[in-house]
Motif scaffolding. Structure first.
Motif, PDB file in Angstrom:
ATOM      1  N   LEU A  29       0.830  -1.209   0.000  1.00 48.15           N
ATOM      2  CA  LEU A  29       0.000   0.000   0.000  1.00 48.15           C
ATOM      3  C   LEU A  29       0.861   1.255   0.000  1.00 48.15           C
ATOM      4  CD1 LEU A  29      -2.731   1.404   0.194  1.00 48.15           C
ATOM      5  CD2 LEU A  29      -2.652   1.073   2.683  1.00 48.15           C
ATOM      6  N   LEU A  30       1.931   1.257   0.780  1.00 50.43           N
ATOM      7  CA  LEU A  30       2.827   2.420   0.811  1.00 50.43           C
ATOM      8  C   LEU A  30       3.464   2.648  -0.559  1.00 50.43           C
ATOM      9  CD1 LEU A  30       4.344   4.653   2.302  1.00 50.43           C
ATOM     10  CD2 LEU A  30       6.038   2.939   2.993  1.00 50.43           C
ATOM     11  N   LEU A  31       3.944   1.579  -1.187  1.00 51.26           N
ATOM     12  CA  LEU A  31       4.543   1.704  -2.511  1.00 51.26           C
ATOM     13  C   LEU A  31       3.514   2.207  -3.522  1.00 51.26           C
ATOM     14  CD1 LEU A  31       6.786   1.220  -4.602  1.00 51.26           C
ATOM     15  CD2 LEU A  31       6.006  -1.159  -4.740  1.00 51.26           C
ATOM     16  N   ALA A  32       2.300   1.636  -3.494  1.00 53.55           N
ATOM     17  CA  ALA A  32       1.257   2.059  -4.437  1.00 53.55           C
ATOM     18  C   ALA A  32       0.880   3.516  -4.218  1.00 53.55           C
ATOM     19  CB  ALA A  32       0.034   1.164  -4.288  1.00 53.55           C
ATOM     20  N   TRP A  33       0.827   3.933  -2.954  1.00 53.89           N
ATOM     21  CA  TRP A  33       0.497   5.335  -2.663  1.00 53.89           C
ATOM     22  C   TRP A  33       1.572   6.277  -3.201  1.00 53.89           C
ATOM     23  CZ3 TRP A  33       3.021   8.754   0.828  1.00 53.89           C
ATOM     24  CH2 TRP A  33       2.347   9.969   1.023  1.00 53.89           C
ATOM     25  N   GLY A  35      -5.899   7.884 -10.058  1.00 53.18           N
ATOM     26  CA  GLY A  35      -5.183   7.483  -8.865  1.00 53.18           C
ATOM     27  C   GLY A  35      -5.693   6.169  -8.314  1.00 53.18           C
ATOM     28  N   LEU A  36      -7.025   6.007  -8.298  1.00 52.12           N
ATOM     29  CA  LEU A  36      -7.593   4.742  -7.838  1.00 52.12           C
ATOM     30  C   LEU A  36      -7.258   3.608  -8.800  1.00 52.12           C
ATOM     31  CD1 LEU A  36     -11.132   5.830  -6.602  1.00 52.12           C
ATOM     32  CD2 LEU A  36      -9.255   4.966  -5.216  1.00 52.12           C
ATOM     33  N   GLY A  37      -7.229   3.916 -10.109  1.00 55.37           N
ATOM     34  CA  GLY A  37      -6.849   2.904 -11.092  1.00 55.37           C
ATOM     35  C   GLY A  37      -5.431   2.410 -10.913  1.00 55.37           C
ATOM     36  N   LEU A  84      -1.898  -1.939  -7.800  1.00 54.52           N
ATOM     37  CA  LEU A  84      -0.522  -1.984  -7.304  1.00 54.52           C
ATOM     38  C   LEU A  84      -0.461  -2.453  -5.849  1.00 54.52           C
ATOM     39  CD1 LEU A  84       0.989   1.286  -8.841  1.00 54.52           C
ATOM     40  CD2 LEU A  84       1.134  -1.060  -9.697  1.00 54.52           C
ATOM     41  N   THR A  85      -1.546  -2.289  -5.113  1.00 59.36           N
ATOM     42  CA  THR A  85      -1.566  -2.721  -3.715  1.00 59.36           C
ATOM     43  C   THR A  85      -1.830  -4.211  -3.590  1.00 59.36           C
ATOM     44  OG1 THR A  85      -2.309  -0.541  -2.947  1.00 59.36           O
ATOM     45  CG2 THR A  85      -2.722  -2.425  -1.495  1.00 59.36           C
ATOM     46  N   MET A  86      -2.761  -4.738  -4.379  1.00 61.96           N
ATOM     47  CA  MET A  86      -3.263  -6.099  -4.192  1.00 61.96           C
ATOM     48  C   MET A  86      -2.575  -7.073  -5.146  1.00 61.96           C
ATOM     49  SD  MET A  86      -7.284  -4.948  -4.125  1.00 61.96           S
ATOM     50  CE  MET A  86      -7.935  -6.591  -3.796  1.00 61.96           C
ATOM     51  N   ARG A  87      -2.009  -8.138  -4.594  1.00 67.91           N
ATOM     52  CA  ARG A  87      -1.480  -9.242  -5.407  1.00 67.91           C
ATOM     53  C   ARG A  87      -2.555 -10.327  -5.521  1.00 67.91           C
ATOM     54  NH1 ARG A  87       2.221  -7.422  -8.430  1.00 67.91           N
ATOM     55  NH2 ARG A  87       0.928  -5.594  -8.016  1.00 67.91           N
ATOM     56  N   ASP A  88      -2.530 -11.081  -6.594  1.00 69.28           N
ATOM     57  CA  ASP A  88      -3.532 -12.108  -6.835  1.00 69.28           C
ATOM     58  C   ASP A  88      -3.157 -13.380  -6.078  1.00 69.28           C
ATOM     59  OD1 ASP A  88      -5.203 -14.136  -7.997  1.00 69.28           O
ATOM     60  OD2 ASP A  88      -5.598 -12.741  -9.635  1.00 69.28           O
ATOM     61  N   PHE A  89      -3.913 -13.686  -5.022  1.00 71.38           N
ATOM     62  CA  PHE A  89      -3.580 -14.850  -4.203  1.00 71.38           C
ATOM     63  C   PHE A  89      -3.726 -16.144  -4.998  1.00 71.38           C
ATOM     64  CE2 PHE A  89      -8.009 -15.901  -3.803  1.00 71.38           C
ATOM     65  CZ  PHE A  89      -8.022 -17.232  -3.407  1.00 71.38           C
ATOM     66  N   GLY A 114      -9.388   5.201  -0.296  1.00 65.21           N
ATOM     67  CA  GLY A 114      -8.391   5.419  -1.341  1.00 65.21           C
ATOM     68  C   GLY A 114      -8.352   6.857  -1.812  1.00 65.21           C
ATOM     69  N   ARG A 115      -9.522   7.453  -2.039  1.00 64.34           N
ATOM     70  CA  ARG A 115      -9.546   8.853  -2.474  1.00 64.34           C
ATOM     71  C   ARG A 115      -8.993   9.780  -1.392  1.00 64.34           C
ATOM     72  NH1 ARG A 115     -12.210   9.827  -7.219  1.00 64.34           N
ATOM     73  NH2 ARG A 115     -13.547   8.146  -7.987  1.00 64.34           N
ATOM     74  N   ARG A 116      -9.310   9.476  -0.135  1.00 64.01           N
ATOM     75  CA  ARG A 116      -8.773  10.319   0.943  1.00 64.01           C
ATOM     76  C   ARG A 116      -7.260  10.189   1.043  1.00 64.01           C
ATOM     77  NH1 ARG A 116     -13.627   8.635   3.490  1.00 64.01           N
ATOM     78  NH2 ARG A 116     -12.577   6.934   4.588  1.00 64.01           N
ATOM     79  N   LEU A 117      -6.730   8.989   0.840  1.00 64.77           N
ATOM     80  CA  LEU A 117      -5.280   8.813   0.864  1.00 64.77           C
ATOM     81  C   LEU A 117      -4.602   9.613  -0.243  1.00 64.77           C
ATOM     82  CD1 LEU A 117      -4.758   5.001   1.551  1.00 64.77           C
ATOM     83  CD2 LEU A 117      -4.047   6.894   3.012  1.00 64.77           C
TER      84      LEU A 117
END
Length: 362
Positions: free
Chosen positions: A274-278, A289-291, A296-301, A339-342
């Motif tokens: 999440l930090l890297l994606a932000w 930004g949300l796209g 970038l935050t979530m990996r496919d388990f 996400g938008r607030r971040l």
């Protein structure tokens, strides 16, 4: 009430009723000249069922994951029967049908997407390698597989629910899948010291189970744009395959101190992602930004489970079901406004005394 007030109120009520009737007649007059359109058809049964599953996906994740941990025999039996690869192939095929290309290529933020793709492809495996050294045995191998996995396919839908740039999310997922197929085998062999991974076998598995089904899904979507019923059926199969894969993965969880330590490391991996994606998405407009932020935050388990099973064996996928649940929880929070607030940052109070501001003496 005076005698003059009564007729006045009655007249106002009559005028109001007449005005409403005239507006209604005007509305009907504006509608009637238009030719009648085709009758709206009900959504296909598969689409309605898939929508219900998606609405309850988090609850189903909890139920199926808990069932896999509590009654592991069924999931482990499926693993011994080699069910992970075909289940993952169906899921990836459904993911390909969800990819929508951007409408105008000239306006697409290619540079931003490329920076995000390269940054996550380089830094997340390094983060996973650092955390894997804090785990032991199969849990560490599962975290390594997570580091080289592609972006979470469900992030496309979450971005769409948040009114974000779905085309950007789809391009990132497609690009991340291509990077995983091309580089997961050598990178995983390098990170693990080359002792457990057979690069050739893993590459063949990724080509057959990830690359070809994903490409087939994209082609199928383009071929069935006029008749979406086949893709809706595949979407339903993909959701069922996702739940079945979760059952198979959760059955590998061995409860104990090692599992708790592994879950804590998964939380650390999500926080780092999440930090890297932000950092990569900040400064981008809200929808774009949300796209960037969610894929970038979530990996496919599911892809990580396929990689871990092919490279290290089924036990290495034990914690990845827990990661999938945690990632979906975080993705839901990001899609619901966090996400938008971040990305927008804290609101700045107005500066007192500035020109044109209240409190200014100028």
């Amino acid at each position: 009430m005076s005698s003059a007030e009564g007729p006045g109120r009655a007249g106002a009520a009559a005028l109001g009723w007449l005005a409403r009737r005239l507006r209604r007649l005007a509305g009907l007059a504006s509608i009637t000249p238009d030719p009648p359109g085709p009758p709206s058809l009900p959504a296909p049964r598969a689409a309605r069922f898939a929508d219900r599953l998606e609405d309850r996906l988090l609850t189903l994740f909890l139920l199926v994951g808990g069932l896999g941990v509590a009654v592991p025999g069924l999931g482990r039996g499926l693993d011994r029967g080699g069910a992970v690869d075909p289940t993952l192939a169906v899921l990836v095929l459904a993911a390909g049908t969800a990819v929508v290309p951007p409408s105008r290529l000239a306006d697409f933020p290619w540079r931003r997407a490329l920076v995000g793709l390269v940054g996550s492809s380089v830094l997340l495996p390094l983060l996973a390698d650092g955390l894997a050294h804090l785990a032991s045995g199969p849990n560490g191998e599962g975290i390594l597989a997570l580091g080289v996995a592609s972006s979470e396919v469900a992030s496309i839908g979450l971005v769409g629910l948040a009114d974000g740039d779905g085309a950007l999310a789809a391009i990132l997922v497609a690009g991340s899948t291509a990077v995983t197929v091309a580089l997961a085998s050598p990178v995983l062999g390098w990170l693990s010291g080359g002792h457990h991974v057979e690069p050739g076998g893993l590459l063949v598995t990724l080509l057959l189970v990830v690359a070809l089904p994903f490409a087939a899904g994209i082609v199928l979507r383009r071929a069935s744009r006029a008749a979406p019923a086949p893709t809706e059926g595949i979407r339903l199969l993909g959701l069922l395959a996702l739940l079945l894969l979760l059952l198979e993965v959760a059955s590998q969880v061995r409860l104990g101190l090692a599992a708790l330590r592994g879950i804590a490391l998964l939380v650390a991996f999500l926080a780092g992602s999440l930090l890297l994606a932000w950092l990569l998405a900040r400064g981008c407009p809200g929808d774009r930004g949300l796209g960037l932020l969610l894929p970038l935050t979530m990996r496919d388990f599911a892809v990580a489970a396929g990689i871990a099973t092919a490279a290290f064996g089924p036990r290495a996928s034990g914690l990845l079901g827990a990661y999938g649940l945690l990632a979906l929880l975080l993705g839901g929070l990001l899609a619901r406004g966090t996400g938008r607030r971040l990305l927008s940052g804290p609101a700045r109070p107005p500066v007192s005394g500035g020109p044109g501001m209240p409190g200014s003496r100028r």
